[in-house]
Design a protein around this motif. Structure first.
Motif, short mmCIF file in Angstrom:
data_model
loop_
_atom_site.label_atom_id
_atom_site.label_comp_id
_atom_site.label_asym_id
_atom_site.label_seq_id
_atom_site.Cartn_x
_atom_site.Cartn_y
_atom_site.Cartn_z
N ARG A 122 -0.72 -20.70 -14.31
CA ARG A 122 -0.03 -21.01 -13.19
C ARG A 122 -0.81 -21.94 -12.24
O ARG A 122 -0.22 -22.90 -11.80
N ASP A 131 4.93 -14.68 -18.06
CA ASP A 131 4.32 -15.16 -16.86
C ASP A 131 3.60 -14.06 -16.13
O ASP A 131 2.92 -14.15 -15.08
N ASP A 140 8.02 -19.03 -19.31
CA ASP A 140 8.08 -17.53 -19.35
C ASP A 140 9.09 -17.07 -20.56
O ASP A 140 10.24 -17.20 -20.57
N ARG A 200 3.99 -22.54 -10.79
CA ARG A 200 4.72 -21.75 -11.45
C ARG A 200 4.88 -21.85 -13.04
O ARG A 200 4.78 -22.88 -13.51
N TYR A 201 5.21 -21.03 -13.79
CA TYR A 201 5.74 -21.15 -15.14
C TYR A 201 7.27 -21.75 -15.00
O TYR A 201 7.86 -21.56 -14.36
#
Length: 248
Positions: free
Chosen positions: A206, A197, A191, A213-214
């Motif tokens: 993602r 993100d 991010d 997740r980032y």
């Protein structure tokens, strides 16, 4: 005592994103810091003031990494200003993507990407070799796409990052006799303002990671901090992927 006390580090592209996080991490470990920036002198000077307030010796250097003379000058200025150089982090990069049908329309962007993502790394390492202390550290921020592309429109960017990682493997042999380690860090989606993100490709990226997740810039910086320290003395020529399981 912090692990990098008395060391001097140069971080290219250190005024934002992953670069800024690396600057903060190396400073927290005790290093004196020089970093390059392109446009925002105000932001760069604010980082210097913040570091100096915390007791870190810091220097911001205006340098365009697409210009090899600027890269060479930044290395020399760091060594001359602090009297030594121990750590080089090649972080400056650009992210140019697009379909193959548009490639002929973007030759200027393509050339700039080559100059920054490949040529500036070679120049920085060759120049740093003139100044860097024995047992020094050279770390290049590459990308997970150096090994795993996974989608369309990233071909040219991925090729530059594969070259960046390859330089680290080659220079590990060239500089190993001096105890200098040369490694590449290959992040997945992180991010930053270059790849937020919340961006157009964020949901797709993602979903491809095992962690869903980032990454955070500070997580990349933590790995760089380890590679810059004494506990990483036997790690060289490595390309270490930190991508949340994107390429697993």
């Amino acid at each position: 005592m912090s692990s990098l006390t008395s060391k001097v580090a140069l971080v290219t592209g250190g005024s934002r994103g992953i670069g800024a996080a690396i600057v903060q991490k190396l400073a927290a470990e005790g290093a004196s810091i020089a970093f390059t920036y392109v446009n925002s002198a105000e932001k760069a000077n604010a980082i210097v003031k913040e570091l100096e307030k915390a007791g870190t010796k810091a220097l911001a250097i205006q340098a365009d990494s697409s210009l090899q003379k600027d890269v060479a000058a930044a290395v020399a200025q760091t060594a001359q200003h602090f009297g030594r150089l121990d750590i080089l982090v090649n972080n400056a990069a650009v992210f140019v993507i697009g379909p193959i049908e548009d490639a002929d329309k973007n030759t200027a962007q393509y050339d700039r990407q080559i100059d920054i993502n490949i040529r500036s790394i070679a120049t920085a390492i060759r120049e740093a070799a003139k100044y860097i202390s024995d047992n020094g550290r050279i770390i290049t921020i590459s990308s997970a796409v150096a090994n795993y592309v996974g989608t369309a429109h990233l071909t040219d960017y991925a090729a530059t990052k594969a070259a960046a990682s390859s330089y680290s493997r080659g220079y590990a042999h060239d500089l190993g006799k001096r105890g200098i380690t040369v490694n590449a860090v290959q992040p997945g989606p992180v991010d930053t303002d270059m790849n937020p993100d919340s961006g157009a490709f964020a949901d797709a990226m993602r979903s491809k990671t095992a962690l869903g997740r980032y990454g955070k810039a500070e997580e990349i910086a933590a790995l760089v901090g380890f590679l810059a320290g004494p506990d990483a003395a036997y790690i060289t020529g490595a390309s270490i992927t930190i991508d949340g399981g994107l390429s697993a």
